[in-house]
Design an enzyme around this catalytic site. Structure first.
Site, PDB file in Angstrom:
ATOM      1  N   ARG A  15       0.835  -1.205   0.000  1.00 28.21           N
ATOM      2  CA  ARG A  15       0.000   0.000   0.000  1.00 28.21           C
ATOM      3  C   ARG A  15       0.872   1.258   0.000  1.00 28.21           C
ATOM      4  O   ARG A  15       1.860   1.338   0.738  1.00 28.21           O
ATOM      5  CB  ARG A  15      -0.944   0.011   1.201  1.00 28.21           C
ATOM      6  CG  ARG A  15      -1.871  -1.192   1.179  1.00 28.21           C
ATOM      7  CD  ARG A  15      -3.143  -1.082   1.957  1.00 28.21           C
ATOM      8  NE  ARG A  15      -3.798  -2.394   1.932  1.00 28.21           N
ATOM      9  CZ  ARG A  15      -4.570  -2.844   0.929  1.00 28.21           C
ATOM     10  NH1 ARG A  15      -4.817  -2.085  -0.121  1.00 28.21           N
ATOM     11  NH2 ARG A  15      -5.099  -4.058   0.973  1.00 28.21           N
ATOM     12  N   ASP A  16       0.469   2.217  -0.831  1.00 30.09           N
ATOM     13  CA  ASP A  16       1.159   3.512  -0.864  1.00 30.09           C
ATOM     14  C   ASP A  16       0.973   4.166   0.510  1.00 30.09           C
ATOM     15  O   ASP A  16      -0.144   4.195   1.048  1.00 30.09           O
ATOM     16  CB  ASP A  16       0.558   4.381  -1.974  1.00 30.09           C
ATOM     17  CG  ASP A  16       1.430   5.579  -2.318  1.00 30.09           C
ATOM     18  OD1 ASP A  16       1.916   5.664  -3.451  1.00 30.09           O
ATOM     19  OD2 ASP A  16       1.610   6.452  -1.437  1.00 30.09           O
ATOM     20  N   VAL A  56      10.657   7.876  -6.687  1.00 28.05           N
ATOM     21  CA  VAL A  56      11.476   6.697  -6.389  1.00 28.05           C
ATOM     22  C   VAL A  56      11.914   6.092  -7.719  1.00 28.05           C
ATOM     23  O   VAL A  56      11.082   5.890  -8.615  1.00 28.05           O
ATOM     24  CB  VAL A  56      10.707   5.661  -5.543  1.00 28.05           C
ATOM     25  CG1 VAL A  56      11.579   4.439  -5.267  1.00 28.05           C
ATOM     26  CG2 VAL A  56      10.241   6.270  -4.222  1.00 28.05           C
ATOM     27  N   HIS A  77       7.566   1.356 -10.565  1.00 23.71           N
ATOM     28  CA  HIS A  77       6.401   1.005  -9.749  1.00 23.71           C
ATOM     29  C   HIS A  77       5.142   1.426 -10.488  1.00 23.71           C
ATOM     30  O   HIS A  77       5.009   2.546 -10.952  1.00 23.71           O
ATOM     31  CB  HIS A  77       6.469   1.635  -8.360  1.00 23.71           C
ATOM     32  CG  HIS A  77       6.750   3.108  -8.315  1.00 23.71           C
ATOM     33  ND1 HIS A  77       7.977   3.646  -8.636  1.00 23.71           N
ATOM     34  CD2 HIS A  77       5.964   4.159  -7.968  1.00 23.71           C
ATOM     35  CE1 HIS A  77       7.931   4.962  -8.497  1.00 23.71           C
ATOM     36  NE2 HIS A  77       6.713   5.310  -8.096  1.00 23.71           N
TER      37      HIS A  77
END
Lengths: 115, 115
Positions: free
Chosen positions: B30-31, B97, B101
């Site tokens: 989960r973010d 990042v 993703h």
């Protein structure tokens, strides 16, 4: 090809579009209602209705779609500042055409969350 | 694995995360700053910094990431109303990042344009 699919007709050329890229597997064109200064859609020529319909056999095709999208982003001058890839599924995401299409958006800073 | 990569550390378990999915190739969690009621990130365990770094050899891996993301969307109850997949590249997309993703966002209607 699906007879009643807008993007199959665009790929076939029976509905006009502004071509950005074309090869044996993929076709890319400008979104007619752009959400950013650069807004390109890349679609597989093969009719796959939804991203959720992708089979294990189709997975390499989906991967190759990103290789081609990367080339388009470079060609469109988006790699210096950045760009966003978006794939929508279903009504809450606003999916309106049922033929897989990857949105490539750039040319301005993109806000977060993404819609 | 890249020694200074946040997501490599999350995959390795040295930085905690709320796991949603895990297999030999991918890890999803989960973010921590969700942009929607459901906001999951799926990452390849292998360190690939950017979507633009994907090679022809990596393309099937990218395709499989979507197969797994589809399973996660189903598992999270997102397929009824819809969901959005987002991949960001560079500063104008807000990429923070540098380990590929895929964002999976759902649980509410998503606006357009996507940020």
């Amino acid at each position: 090809m699906s007879a009643d699919c807008l993007f199959c007709k665009i790929v076939a050329g029976t509905i006009p579009s502004t071509q950005v890229y074309s090869d044996e597997e993929f076709y890319a064109f400008r979104d007619i209602n752009p959400g950013a200064p650069t807004h390109v859609l890349i679609v597989p020529r093969a009719h796959i209705a939804n991203i959720t319909d992708v089979s294990a056999q189709d997975a390499p095709l989906v991967g190759r779609m990103f290789l081609r999208a990367n080339e388009i982003a470079e060609q469109e001058g988006l790699t210096k500042n950045g760009f966003r890839y978006v794939l929508n599924y279903g009504p809450w995401a606003g999916q309106s055409v049922f033929h897989i299409h990857l949105h490539i958006l750039g040319g301005r800073p993109m806000a977060w969350p993404p819609g």
